[in-house]
Write an enzyme that holds these catalytic residues in place. Structure first.
Site, PDB file in Angstrom:
ATOM      1  N   HIS A  59      55.365  31.172  50.319  1.00 55.33           N
ATOM      2  CA  HIS A  59      54.116  30.438  50.500  1.00 55.33           C
ATOM      3  C   HIS A  59      54.171  29.114  49.745  1.00 55.33           C
ATOM      4  CE1 HIS A  59      52.040  34.484  51.493  1.00 55.33           C
ATOM      5  NE2 HIS A  59      52.368  33.832  52.600  1.00 55.33           N
ATOM      6  N   GLU A  62      52.697  28.481  46.259  1.00 59.00           N
ATOM      7  CA  GLU A  62      53.179  29.427  45.251  1.00 59.00           C
ATOM      8  C   GLU A  62      54.538  28.969  44.713  1.00 59.00           C
ATOM      9  OE1 GLU A  62      52.874  33.362  46.955  1.00 59.00           O
ATOM     10  OE2 GLU A  62      50.798  33.018  47.568  1.00 59.00           O
ATOM     11  N   HIS A 200      55.748  36.251  44.616  1.00 56.62           N
ATOM     12  CA  HIS A 200      54.558  35.542  45.053  1.00 56.62           C
ATOM     13  C   HIS A 200      53.659  35.327  43.833  1.00 56.62           C
ATOM     14  CE1 HIS A 200      54.888  35.988  49.566  1.00 56.62           C
ATOM     15  NE2 HIS A 200      55.821  36.854  49.156  1.00 56.62           N
ATOM     16  N   GLU A 259      53.406  39.997  42.676  1.00 57.11           N
ATOM     17  CA  GLU A 259      52.351  38.983  42.566  1.00 57.11           C
ATOM     18  C   GLU A 259      52.270  38.540  41.105  1.00 57.11           C
ATOM     19  OE1 GLU A 259      50.828  37.564  44.943  1.00 57.11           O
ATOM     20  OE2 GLU A 259      51.050  38.898  46.679  1.00 57.11           O
TER      21      GLU A 259
END
Length: 296
Positions: A59, A62, A200, A259
């Site tokens: 992404h 990110e 991420h 994450e």
């Protein structure tokens, strides 16, 4: 390897060359090219029989994850040179790292759309006329690369409900329509990875399952990663078509989405030291994960 405002593609290319010059036992590879023709690079380190893959910046906003993975490679390389305890992993593991899956998107998120960008008018339209692209997650064609994989892709398309190119959440016209996603899929099909990790941001969570396709010991491995980092292993549902989803479904091997950090994307670069302090032991533990994991 320092960056004040963000970590873009030019910085990655500079650091990539620096790592390969500093650590002659690392090798660099191009696994594909982005929509705009930027090389998607991979770094190989290690000579062991267990194959591990790590990637970052699926992404665009990110981009912090690219800096995290590059710092980890630098520190592991230094440990191998000095004979630190982590050096033994070099003989046990071969790591293939792709530190920036989405280079076009990262550049867009950090620096906006240039006047010579062939997608300029479309990008401004897709972004609602806003010239600030810091919330952009997709690639340069408005496709979310982590919704691109053939793992119940049609269900993800219905769930997202995004009809066309967008800053986020558009799975594309069909699975693997984008060259960046195809490059990652081809790499996973070429090399028999035992484990994959996709970095991420944000949430301090570890996603380890996919529709019960994961091997029975995957939760134990996630618990080990959680203990190393303080992040929470989460059994996720209602999400499809991601890279780790496809890897788990296709190969029935453990895959993890990490994450990193906590807050609102893009996380401020000032948070890098604290986040790296959490992620570094997790990545080291990932190199130690055996298949199958020993019982606790």
């Amino acid at each position: 390897m320092e960056r004040i405002s963000g970590y873009g593609y030019a910085q990655l290319v500079q650091d990539y060359g620096w790592l390969l010059r500093k650590y002659r036992f690392m090798s660099g590879h191009t696994i594909g090219r982005s929509v705009l023709g930027r090389p998607i690079v991979a770094i190989r380190c290690g000579s062991g029989p267990r194959l591990v893959h790590m990637n970052a910046s699926f992404h665009a906003n990110e981009w912090m994850t690219s800096a995290l993975l590059m710092r980890f490679l630098d520190e592991w390389g230094a440990a191998c040179l000095t004979g630190a305890p982590e050096a033994r992993l070099y003989r046990e593991v071969t790591l293939w790292a792709v530190p920036m899956v989405n280079p076009d998107g990262v550049e867009l998120s950090l620096y906006g759309v240039s006047k010579d960008n062939p997608y300029r008018s479309k990008l401004l339209e897709w972004n609602g006329g806003n010239e600030a692209f810091d919330q952009w997650k997709a690639n340069i064609r408005g496709v979310d690369l982590n919704d691109q994989f053939p793992a119940h892709w049609e269900e993800e398309l219905r769930r997202r409900g995004t009809k066309g190119p967008s800053p986020r959440d558009y799975p594309g016209p069909y699975p693997l329509s984008e060259p960046e996603a195809r490059a990652l899929a081809a790499m996973a099909l070429r090399f028999p990875f035992d484990t994959v990790l996709a970095l991420h941001t944000q949430g301090k969570e570890i996603y380890w399952n996919y529709r019960d396709y994961e091997p029975p010991y995957a939760e134990r491995l996630a618990d080990r990663l959680g203990r190393a980092s303080g992040y929470k292993p989460v059994k996720l549902s209602g999400s499809d078509a991601g890279f780790k989803d496809w890897f788990i479904q296709c190969f029935r091997k453990p895959g993890f989405t990490i994450e990193a950090g906590e807050g609102v994307n893009p996380l401020p670069y000032a948070d890098f030291p604290a986040i790296y302090g959490e992620v570094r032991p997790l990545l080291l533990e990932a190199l130690r994960l055996h298949d199958p994991a020993p019982a606790l």
